[in-house]
Write an enzyme that holds these catalytic residues in place. Structure first.
Site, mmCIF file in Angstrom:
data_model
loop_
_atom_site.group_PDB
_atom_site.id
_atom_site.type_symbol
_atom_site.label_atom_id
_atom_site.label_comp_id
_atom_site.label_asym_id
_atom_site.label_seq_id
_atom_site.Cartn_x
_atom_site.Cartn_y
_atom_site.Cartn_z
ATOM 1 N N LYS A 251 0.785 -1.193 0.000
ATOM 2 C CA LYS A 251 0.000 0.000 0.000
ATOM 3 C C LYS A 251 0.816 1.239 0.000
ATOM 4 C CE LYS A 251 -4.281 -0.096 2.313
ATOM 5 N NZ LYS A 251 -5.003 -1.259 2.477
ATOM 6 N N LYS A 252 1.769 1.316 0.826
ATOM 7 C CA LYS A 252 2.433 2.577 0.986
ATOM 8 C C LYS A 252 3.776 2.253 1.542
ATOM 9 C CE LYS A 252 0.768 6.798 3.077
ATOM 10 N NZ LYS A 252 1.736 7.576 2.596
ATOM 11 N N TYR B 26 10.702 10.922 17.477
ATOM 12 C CA TYR B 26 10.760 9.587 16.895
ATOM 13 C C TYR B 26 12.213 9.210 16.640
ATOM 14 C CZ TYR B 26 10.252 5.699 13.851
ATOM 15 O OH TYR B 26 10.367 4.457 13.319
#
Length: 641
Positions: free
Chosen positions: A460-461, A518
């Site tokens: 998908k991605k 992150y």
């Protein structure tokens, strides 16, 4: 955009290619909009008018945009940028809303440069000068004439555009650049100046002329003469070889004196108009674009200088909407996809597109990578997949019949591929596909998302999905962060684990920005195998200042945090200090990361983890787990409570 009939560049905005582009005019075909227009429209891609070998002189994408007054399907300009620096002729820049067209061409230095001219006309560049600038860049010899035309159309600096044209004729690129300067001057005289410069042969000189009124004189042979007008100075410098014209009249004395100035393209920086002259001399089409912009253009021009073509487009933008086009691709204009205009696709061209493409490529590259930055008013697609066709918004969907059904289109070239709707002699890859930016990096962004016709449902991605939930391995970026941490932690030699292995201490890390947190979290994971990290989550809101209503207890803010579980309080203190020292010297979002130590009086019973079986099939995806989560020797401790 005055009406100028078909316009002057090699391409006449109708999509025809006139065969400037090579043996098989690969795409042309009259008004059919698909091709010419997004080209004319502003997204010019550098390809000649529509197809065209990448290198073809092609009328830049800026030809008059269907001068019949109707802006064909108003494709929001989203020029992918003049490819200038890399890639074919790079003419396209024009994209920017108005003037963009011209600028773009310049940058591209598009073969003919003529394209540039046309674009200018069309653009009419809000700034006006923009139009001229574009031509200048691309102008390079032949294009010159076109440049003139564009300028006229633009009406932008009054006669400025015309001046540009003259410059082109005379000395080629430099001349063109001068023209741009003229545009900036806007004064009728300015235009004349440009022309004069051309005659002299010092295209740059022409640019000088552009400078405000003085232009007339300045443009003339002497770079110095340009001095008359501030912009003129710049132009003059160009003539001398020193785009330096930087100082208005100074041009002659200051930058002019030094041939270097022009080369650098720095001239543009100096003073808008000057910039233009400089750019031309250097060959930094961008510079030229800047000149057109006049003051504003200069900034854009600078970027261009760096990347080259793209920058030019930007300059135009400076004047008006063009910016977007200019950005073209990358951070600076250079054509990468960088963050900014030039780079290429990046963050937003000169002002134009701010997109978020991931620019992923780090560094200048930020340029293209960032993905075709979505342009003004174009929201990013809401759902990752769904949009089967291109993550664009309705307005940019090609007319139904016309969509080739095979090859996926590289995002960012949206439908400008193959004007005929099929392989028309062009490579099957849309022109922009190649410079798409680092392929190795899947992150975010339509790029790996839905391909034109879906890519077989394979994925998908991009992103880290794929790796086990919550687990990322290392990568250069995180390794660097980890390295910094290890160095800072080397100062404190304390016990990091205990026999009972209870997670009684922690470090609470929050603030900064989601990404900076992150990255820090991934770095900590690599640097300290003895810790356990929670995923990033969000903090609730605290109190509202003042008496008013208070937030609900569950209300999430956008500020993120994560917790580092540790077994000893002393190491928690050490880690806190290390993190503080690591982030403090860093630039903005990162330095705002806050850290505090927490203590869990009964310890937190993190669930026990059992290493995957090595031989069984079950190990299929799991065996990588200990890469970052496990195997550090303290595993046994977890279940002991």
């Amino acid at each position: 955009m005055s009406d100028e009939g078909p316009g002057t560049g090699p391409g006449n905005g109708l999509g025809q290619k006139e065969d400037t582009s090579g043996p098989d005019g690969s795409s042309g075909s009259g008004p059919q909009r698909r091709g010419g227009d997004n080209h004319g429209r502003g997204r010019g891609r550098g390809r000649g008018r529509g197809g065209g070998r990448p290198g073809a002189p092609g009328g830049s994408g800026s030809g008059p945009r269907h001068r019949d007054g109707v802006r064909r399907p108003q494709k929001r300009p989203s020029c992918i940028g003049c490819k200038g620096a890399h890639g074919g002729t790079g003419a396209g820049g024009g994209a920017g809303a108005g003037g963009a067209g011209a600028g773009g061409a310049g940058a591209g230095g598009a073969g003919a440069g003529g394209a540039g001219a046309g674009g200018a006309g069309a653009g009419g560049a809000g700034a006006g000068g923009a139009g001229a600038g574009g031509a200048g860049a691309g102008g390079a010899g032949a294009g010159g004439g076109a440049g003139a035309g564009g300028a006229g159309a633009g009406g932008a600096g009054a006669g400025g555009g015309a001046g540009a044209g003259g410059g082109a004729g005379a000395g080629g690129g430099a001349g063109a650049g001068g023209g741009a300067g003229a545009g900036g001057g806007a004064g009728a005289g300015g235009g004349a100046g440009a022309g004069g410069g051309a005659g002299a042969g010092g295209g740059a000189g022409a640019g000088g002329g552009a400078g405000a009124g003085g232009a007339g004189a300045g443009g003339a042979g002497a770079g110095g003469g340009a001095g008359a007008g501030g912009g003129a100075g710049a132009g003059g410098g160009a003539g001398a070889g020193g785009g330096a014209g930087a100082g208005g009249g100074a041009g002659a004395g200051g930058g002019a004196g030094a041939g270097g100035g022009a080369g650098a393209g720095g001239g543009a920086g100096a003073g808008g108009g000057a910039g233009a002259g400089g750019g031309a001399g250097a060959g930094g089409g961008a510079g030229a674009g800047g000149g057109a912009g006049a003051g504003g253009g200069a900034g854009a021009g600078g970027g261009a200088g760096a990347g080259g073509g793209a920058g030019a487009g930007g300059g135009a933008g400076a004047g008006g909407g063009a910016g977007a086009g200019g950005g073209g691709r990358g951070r600076g204009g250079s054509g990468g996809r960088g963050r900014g205009g030039s780079g290429g696709r990046g963050r937003g061209g000169s002002g134009g597109r701010r997109g978020r493409g991931r620019e992923r490529a780090r560094g200048g590259s930020r340029e293209r990578a960032r993905g075709r930055g979505r342009g003004r008013g174009e929201k990013r697609p809401r759902s990752p997949s769904s949009q089967s066709s291109s993550s664009g918004s309705p307005p940019r969907r090609p007319p139904p019949g016309r969509r080739p059904f095979f090859h996926p289109v590289a995002e960012a070239d949206y439908f400008e591929y193959h004007q005929e709707g099929g392989p028309d002699g062009e490579p099957d890859m849309p022109p922009g596909a190649i410079e798409q930016g680092p392929a190795d990096d899947p992150g975010e962004g339509p790029s790996t998302g839905p391909r034109g016709q879906g890519d077989g449902g394979r994925r998908k991605k991009g992103g880290w999905y794929g790796k086990h939930r919550g687990e990322g391995g290392s990568s250069q970026k995180f390794e660097n962060i980890a390295e910094g941490l290890r160095l800072l932690l080397a100062r404190c030699h304390v016990e990091r684990t205990t026999e009972d292995g209870n997670w009684v201490a922690g470090v609470f890390v929050y603030g900064g920005s989601k990404t900076s947190l992150y990255n820090l979290r991934r770095g900590i994971g690599l640097a300290i195998p003895q810790c356990r990290l929670t995923p990033l989550s969000r903090l609730p809101f605290g109190m509202a200042p003042g008496p008013g209503p208070q937030p609900g207890p569950l209300r999430e803010s956008i500020v993120c945090y994560f917790i580092v579980f540790l077994q000893t309080h002393i190491f928690a203190e050490g880690l806190k200090d290390a993190i503080k020292d690591l982030v403090l010297p860093k630039p903005a979002p990162t330095c705002n990361i806050k850290v505090t130590v927490c203590s869990f009086d009964d310890g937190v019973d993190l669930p026990p983890w059992f290493p995957p079986m090595v031989e069984g099939a079950a190990a299929e995806g799991d065996d990588g787990d200990d890469g970052d989560e496990g195997g550090d020797g303290d595993e046994g401790e977890e279940g002991q409570e």
